[in-house]
Design an enzyme around this catalytic site. Structure first.
Site, mmCIF file in Angstrom:
data_model
loop_
_atom_site.group_PDB
_atom_site.id
_atom_site.type_symbol
_atom_site.label_atom_id
_atom_site.label_comp_id
_atom_site.label_asym_id
_atom_site.label_seq_id
_atom_site.Cartn_x
_atom_site.Cartn_y
_atom_site.Cartn_z
ATOM 1 N N GLY A 14 64.648 87.144 25.765
ATOM 2 C CA GLY A 14 63.739 86.036 25.478
ATOM 3 C C GLY A 14 62.836 86.366 24.300
ATOM 4 O O GLY A 14 62.301 87.474 24.219
ATOM 5 N N ARG A 75 71.060 86.636 24.749
ATOM 6 C CA ARG A 75 71.287 87.449 25.956
ATOM 7 C C ARG A 75 72.791 87.698 25.970
ATOM 8 O O ARG A 75 73.570 86.772 26.187
ATOM 9 C CB ARG A 75 70.849 86.696 27.207
ATOM 10 N N THR A 129 57.870 90.890 25.282
ATOM 11 C CA THR A 129 58.149 89.881 26.309
ATOM 12 C C THR A 129 56.837 89.245 26.742
ATOM 13 O O THR A 129 55.839 89.961 26.901
ATOM 14 C CB THR A 129 58.860 90.475 27.545
ATOM 15 N N ASP A 133 55.859 92.603 32.054
ATOM 16 C CA ASP A 133 56.328 93.287 33.265
ATOM 17 C C ASP A 133 56.954 94.658 32.991
ATOM 18 O O ASP A 133 57.781 95.126 33.766
ATOM 19 C CB ASP A 133 57.326 92.388 34.018
ATOM 20 N N ALA A 190 41.022 78.202 37.200
ATOM 21 C CA ALA A 190 41.797 77.540 38.259
ATOM 22 C C ALA A 190 41.317 77.983 39.642
ATOM 23 O O ALA A 190 40.601 78.987 39.767
ATOM 24 C CB ALA A 190 43.275 77.851 38.079
ATOM 25 N N HIS A 256 59.164 76.425 28.239
ATOM 26 C CA HIS A 256 59.326 77.249 27.032
ATOM 27 C C HIS A 256 58.217 77.079 26.001
ATOM 28 O O HIS A 256 58.178 77.834 25.019
ATOM 29 C CB HIS A 256 60.696 76.980 26.405
HETATM 30 O O1 F6P Z 1 61.645 87.022 30.068
HETATM 31 C C1 F6P Z 1 61.014 86.015 29.381
HETATM 32 C C2 F6P Z 1 61.254 84.680 30.034
HETATM 33 O O2 F6P Z 1 60.547 83.725 29.274
HETATM 34 C C3 F6P Z 1 60.904 84.595 31.508
HETATM 35 O O3 F6P Z 1 59.537 84.417 31.753
HETATM 36 C C4 F6P Z 1 61.759 83.431 31.938
HETATM 37 O O4 F6P Z 1 62.083 83.548 33.307
HETATM 38 C C5 F6P Z 1 62.990 83.597 31.107
HETATM 39 O O5 F6P Z 1 62.620 84.339 29.969
HETATM 40 C C6 F6P Z 1 63.646 82.315 30.670
HETATM 41 O O6 F6P Z 1 64.791 82.634 29.963
HETATM 42 P P1 F6P Z 1 65.668 81.590 29.121
HETATM 43 O O7 F6P Z 1 64.883 81.180 27.926
HETATM 44 O O8 F6P Z 1 66.898 82.348 28.764
HETATM 45 O O9 F6P Z 1 65.921 80.446 30.040
#
Ligand code: F6P
Length: 326
Positions: A14, A75, A129, A133, A190, A256
């Site tokens: 990502g 990916r 990222t 994490d 929140a 996104h």
């Molecule tokens: O790892 C980054 C991330 O944005 C995650 O938070 C999310 O679960 C994932 O990628 C979404 O991936 P994609 O853009 O391939 O759907």
């Protein structure tokens, strides 16, 4: 004298705001140290297909402020196979690339770890990222920008939530990690954060929401981390609607939008420091390590540790959120 004369650089998984700042830093620090730089396009996929271009310092001009990655990303399933990794190794040999810098998250570092071991090849990883994490670094590149995007979005949603006196569940990214949800909740004021690291029952949630409605305002906002463990915002909202029909519930999934945008100053600085440190690490003959920054100090974190999936959430923050929302 280091045996490394030419480094390859790629982004994978990502995308994250600040990746371009890292590409710039790696390229410029490498050239400063007399190394050649070869840019590999589309992550591990480009390593397999040989999509490679020599980079000079001007190839990374005017990119520090841009979101996304100029190298593109993917990916790559093929890199998960022995055959795919062999093709990638053949490309590196052909292109005379002596070491790699890979920028990405958990999947990118896992791929790097397997490849480095299988082919006895030097790789240094840079944590890029929005999920934050990876163990061994206080923050990852892109996390701060994503947090700010979440905060801006929640501020806007709060306007309509207040006007309509509604309860909003807002789902944020994080793939099984609650950093964005928890700190996003604190930053946006929140009422609660539902995160995979901590189980929250619906009646407990009811209490938290009531807190929001008890206050002067008649609306409430709950941030939910995307994850099978939390069930996501949609599922949670359904359960709350059933048990508390008095609330007018709405759901927003930020999606996104959280991955885009110009990186914050913090992300640009983090990426610049980490990029330069990656070249230092390679020149010091480090291999199979991720660059981390903890307590403002550069650290070399073995891939094994970084990707073990056990970066802890600071539980004190949950308490802070609870206190501040009462
Ligand atoms: O790892 C980054 C991330 O944005 C995650 O938070 C999310 O679960 C994932 O990628 C979404 O991936 P994609 O853009 O391939 O759907």
């Amino acid at each position: 004298m280091s045996a490394i004369k030419c480094i390859g650089i790629l982004t994978s998984g990502g995308d994250a705001p600040g990746m371009n700042a890292a590409i710039r830093a790696v390229t410029r620090a490498a050239i400063y140290n007399g190394l050649d730089v070869k840019a590999i396009y589309r992550g591990y996929k480009g390593l397999i297909t040989g999509e490679i271009k020599q980079f000079k310092t001007q190839n990374v001009s005017n990119i520090i402020q841009q979101g996304g990655t100029i190298l593109k990303t993917a990916r790559c399933q093929e890199f998960m196979t022995v055959e795919g990794r062999q093709l990638a190794y053949d490309t590196l040999q052909r292109e005379k690339i002596d070491a790699l810098v890979t920028i990405g998250g958990d999947g990118t570092l896992s791929g790097a770890r397997i490849f480095a071991t299988e082919h006895d090849y030097p790789i240094v990883g840079i944590p890029g990222t929005i999920d934050n994490d990876l163990f061994g670094t206080d923050t990852t590149i892109g996390y701060d920008t994503a947090l700010n995007t979440i905060m801006d979005a929640v501020d806007k949603i709060r306007d309509t939530a207040t006007s309509h006196e509604r309860l909003f569940f807002i789902e944020v990214m994080g793939r099984d990690a609650g950093f964005l949800a928890l700190n996003g909740a604190i930053a946006s004021g929140a009422e609660a954060a539902i995160i995979p690291e901590i189980a929250t029952e619906v009646d407990q949630l009811g209490e938290l929401i009531k807190n929001g409605f008890r206050k002067s305002k008649n609306s409430s906002i709950v941030l939910v981390a995307e994850s099978p463990t939390t069930g996501g915002a949609m599922a949670l909202a359904e359960r709350v609607k059933n048990e508390f029909p008095q609330y007018d519930v709405r759901v927003t999934i930020l999606g996104h939008i959280q991955r885009g945008g110009s990186p914050t100053a913090n992300d640009r600085i983090l990426a610049s420091r980490m990029g330069a440190a990656a070249i230092d690490a390679l020149l010091e003959e480090q291999r199979n390590v991720m660059i981390g920054i903890r307590n403002d100090q550069i650290e070399y974190v073995p891939f094994n540790k970084a990707i073990k999936n056990d970066k802890p959430i600071n539980r004190d923050l949950l308490n802070t959120l609870r206190i501040l929302s009462t």
